[in-house]
Design a protein around this motif. Structure first.
Motif, PDB file in Angstrom:
ATOM      1  N   VAL A 240       0.848  -1.192   0.000  1.00  0.00           N
ATOM      2  CA  VAL A 240       0.000   0.000   0.000  1.00  0.00           C
ATOM      3  C   VAL A 240       0.886   1.245   0.000  1.00  0.00           C
ATOM      4  CG1 VAL A 240      -1.817   1.259   1.243  1.00  0.00           C
ATOM      5  CG2 VAL A 240      -1.843  -1.245   1.209  1.00  0.00           C
ATOM      6  N   ALA A 241       1.982   1.175   0.750  1.00  0.00           N
ATOM      7  CA  ALA A 241       3.000   2.239   0.803  1.00  0.00           C
ATOM      8  C   ALA A 241       2.389   3.619   1.000  1.00  0.00           C
ATOM      9  CB  ALA A 241       3.870   2.200  -0.451  1.00  0.00           C
TER      10      ALA A 241
ATOM     11  N   GLU B  67       8.306  -4.068  -8.033  1.00  0.00           N
ATOM     12  CA  GLU B  67       8.885  -2.727  -8.175  1.00  0.00           C
ATOM     13  C   GLU B  67       8.596  -1.866  -6.951  1.00  0.00           C
ATOM     14  OE1 GLU B  67       7.482  -0.994 -11.785  1.00  0.00           O
ATOM     15  OE2 GLU B  67       8.553  -2.425 -13.073  1.00  0.00           O
ATOM     16  N   ILE B  68       7.373  -1.976  -6.426  1.00  0.00           N
ATOM     17  CA  ILE B  68       7.000  -1.192  -5.242  1.00  0.00           C
ATOM     18  C   ILE B  68       7.839  -1.611  -4.039  1.00  0.00           C
ATOM     19  CG2 ILE B  68       5.117  -0.757  -3.598  1.00  0.00           C
ATOM     20  CD1 ILE B  68       3.205  -1.049  -6.042  1.00  0.00           C
TER      21      ILE B  68
ATOM     22  N   LEU C 273      12.577  -8.733  -2.458  1.00  0.00           N
ATOM     23  CA  LEU C 273      11.619  -9.803  -2.735  1.00  0.00           C
ATOM     24  C   LEU C 273      10.965  -9.546  -4.085  1.00  0.00           C
ATOM     25  CD1 LEU C 273      10.021 -12.310  -1.793  1.00  0.00           C
ATOM     26  CD2 LEU C 273       8.358 -10.745  -0.770  1.00  0.00           C
ATOM     27  N   ASP C 274      11.102 -10.504  -4.986  1.00  0.00           N
ATOM     28  CA  ASP C 274      10.506 -10.382  -6.313  1.00  0.00           C
ATOM     29  C   ASP C 274       9.758 -11.669  -6.640  1.00  0.00           C
ATOM     30  OD1 ASP C 274       9.807 -10.041  -8.939  1.00  0.00           O
ATOM     31  OD2 ASP C 274      11.813  -9.511  -9.652  1.00  0.00           O
TER      32      ASP C 274
ATOM     33  N   ALA D  75      -2.365  -8.080  -5.213  1.00  0.00           N
ATOM     34  CA  ALA D  75      -2.228  -7.417  -6.510  1.00  0.00           C
ATOM     35  C   ALA D  75      -2.407  -5.922  -6.311  1.00  0.00           C
ATOM     36  CB  ALA D  75      -3.268  -7.942  -7.493  1.00  0.00           C
ATOM     37  N   VAL D  76      -1.561  -5.146  -6.979  1.00  0.00           N
ATOM     38  CA  VAL D  76      -1.625  -3.692  -6.903  1.00  0.00           C
ATOM     39  C   VAL D  76      -2.258  -3.164  -8.178  1.00  0.00           C
ATOM     40  CG1 VAL D  76      -0.290  -1.572  -6.634  1.00  0.00           C
ATOM     41  CG2 VAL D  76       0.484  -3.682  -5.537  1.00  0.00           C
ATOM     42  N   MET D  77      -3.204  -2.233  -8.028  1.00  0.00           N
ATOM     43  CA  MET D  77      -3.858  -1.608  -9.177  1.00  0.00           C
ATOM     44  C   MET D  77      -3.847  -0.095  -9.018  1.00  0.00           C
ATOM     45  SD  MET D  77      -6.893  -4.396  -9.279  1.00  0.00           S
ATOM     46  CE  MET D  77      -6.635  -4.745  -7.533  1.00  0.00           C
ATOM     47  N   GLN D  78      -3.625   0.591 -10.103  1.00  0.00           N
ATOM     48  CA  GLN D  78      -3.551   2.053 -10.069  1.00  0.00           C
ATOM     49  C   GLN D  78      -4.711   2.624 -10.883  1.00  0.00           C
ATOM     50  OE1 GLN D  78      -0.814   2.755  -8.297  1.00  0.00           O
ATOM     51  NE2 GLN D  78      -1.105   4.973  -8.139  1.00  0.00           N
TER      52      GLN D  78
END
Length: 418
Positions: free
Chosen positions: A218-219, A382-383, A391-392, A412-415
């Motif tokens: 979430v950062a 990437e985040i 960690l990838d 999952a990250v969504m923008q």
């Protein structure tokens, strides 16, 4: 500890109640102990360890002893898994059980069917094989049979990881920094954490490393508007609040008044004042409509099967069904769509579960993105790299116990487009 007839019978009663009741095993076992307050600490430990061993290894025990009663399941566990000689148990046995137990001890356990080795129901084994193949599915399943360590998150507002580790070392508590989470500490053995000064002062909270990394995805930045859409008892909410350095506004939404009540003492210990718990009726609550398009970041840790947490909750594999998974996937899609309405243009949406199944993970995200072209998939690796987390697991976060030493997690990250 000598196993008395009284303790054995008490353990049989506890196992019977566990099998016949409904709800989570840990809650039912806690209720049993509350109703039997005279049990000492060693007795409770024996009962809990025996019952959880049976929950973890039930498929193997039932393979050896089909249609066994709770009493015989416990005997099978003591002899085949705990290595107790049947002769030691003879004072506790009925006549018919003596010969049966000696025969059970001698039964071969070679060439077990793969679902038995995996300790999973057939339907779940078939799904894991479809996703990972036989070999990897078996490695994963065996890792889920292990006991999870005690993972802690250091509260950035009130402590530093190095200082926490130094204090534990001084006290003779074996602890190590986590490999991925910069705030994580892993204890080798379980301790009475609720009595420890670091816990009482809000310096540490119990939180699996995988769960800590969800907050890192979430950062959130200082001063932002952030929502934890399915906050529960607030573990990730507290992690987000600390990442925000106690600034901005962080809403903790949940449909359960009891879960939000459990957040209050944790919130009090944490020193956070930017968190606003909000009880909602459902994902269509009017409170949410008034907040549409106002949030910089929204985390959806969706209700799920919990199959990634089998190290901690082995009963889940016996309680969940294929129908449950299908119903959960519908609920998850509805919750994700509702949460997405809160995200402002340019904002971030993170969908997460502690499930291992594609139906609850990738399939939900893929369907959402197909129906909501205003959102684009982001890259989890990437985040995390931006935060110096090594960690990838690809564009989506996939944590697995045999690979990462955590519970099973997906995110999952969504923008949202500007």
């Amino acid at each position: 500890m000598a196993l008395t007839k009284s303790l054995f019978e008490t353990a049989v009663t506890a196992l019977t109640e566990l099998q016949e009741g409904r709800g989570a095993a840990d809650a039912r076992l806690s209720a049993y102990f509350r109703d039997n307050r005279k049990l000492g600490v060693p007795d409770r430990a024996f009962i809990a360890e025996s019952l959880y061993t049976i929950l973890r290894r039930r498929r193997f025990l039932e393979y050896l002893a089909p249609d066994a009663s709770p009493r015989r399941l416990l005997l099978a566990c003591l002899v085949r898994l705990n290595g107790i000689n049947p002769r030691e148990l003879e004072p506790l046995l009925r006549k018919a059980e003596i010969e049966w137990l000696h025969e059970l001890k001698a039964k071969p356990a070679d060439d077990l069917p793969l679902p038995v080795q995996a300790e999973l129901p057939d339907w779940l084994w078939a799904r894991l094989v479809a996703q990972y193949g036989d070999e990897q599915a078996l490695v994963l399943a065996r890792s889920l049979q292990q006991t999870a360590p005690l993972d802690l998150r250091v509260n950035r507002l009130s402590g530093q990881r190095e200082a926490v580790l130094a204090l534990f070392a001084k006290e003779g508590i074996v602890a190590a920094p986590m490999p991925y989470s910069p705030d994580g500490v892993r204890l080798k053995d379980k301790i009475a954490l609720n009595k420890h000064v670091l816990f009482q002062k809000g310096v540490v909270e119990v939180q699996d490393e995988g769960s800590q990394l969800l907050a890192m995805l979430v950062a959130p930045r200082r001063g932002e508007m952030v929502a934890d859409f399915c906050a529960g008892a607030g573990g990730k909410t507290l992690a987000l609040g600390a990442l925000m350095a106690n600034t901005g506004r962080l809403y903790a939404f949940d449909v359960s008044e009891r879960r939000l009540a459990n957040l209050k003492p944790r919130l009090g210990r944490s020193g956070l004042s930017n968190i606003h718990p909000q009880l909602i009726a459902n994902e269509r609550d009017q409170k949410l409509k008034r907040l549409a398009g106002k949030f910089d970041r929204v985390l959806v840790d969706a209700p799920c099967s919990g199959l990634g947490t089998l190290r901690r909750n082995p009963d889940l594999k016996w309680r969940q069904t294929e129908l449950d998974i299908a119903e959960l996937a519908i609920k998850q899609a509805n919750i994700l769509a509702a949460a997405a309405r809160l995200v402002k243009p340019g904002g971030r949406l993170v969908y997460a579960t502690c499930s291992l199944l594609r139906e609850e993970n990738e399939a939900v995200v893929e369907a959402f993105l197909a129906q909501h072209p205003e959102f684009k998939a982001g890259n989890a690796a990437e985040i995390l790299a931006q935060q110096k987390i090594p960690l990838d697991t690809g564009p989506t976060l996939k944590m697995l116990p045999h690979q990462h030493g955590t519970d099973g997690f997906f995110a999952a990250v969504m923008q949202r487009g500007e």
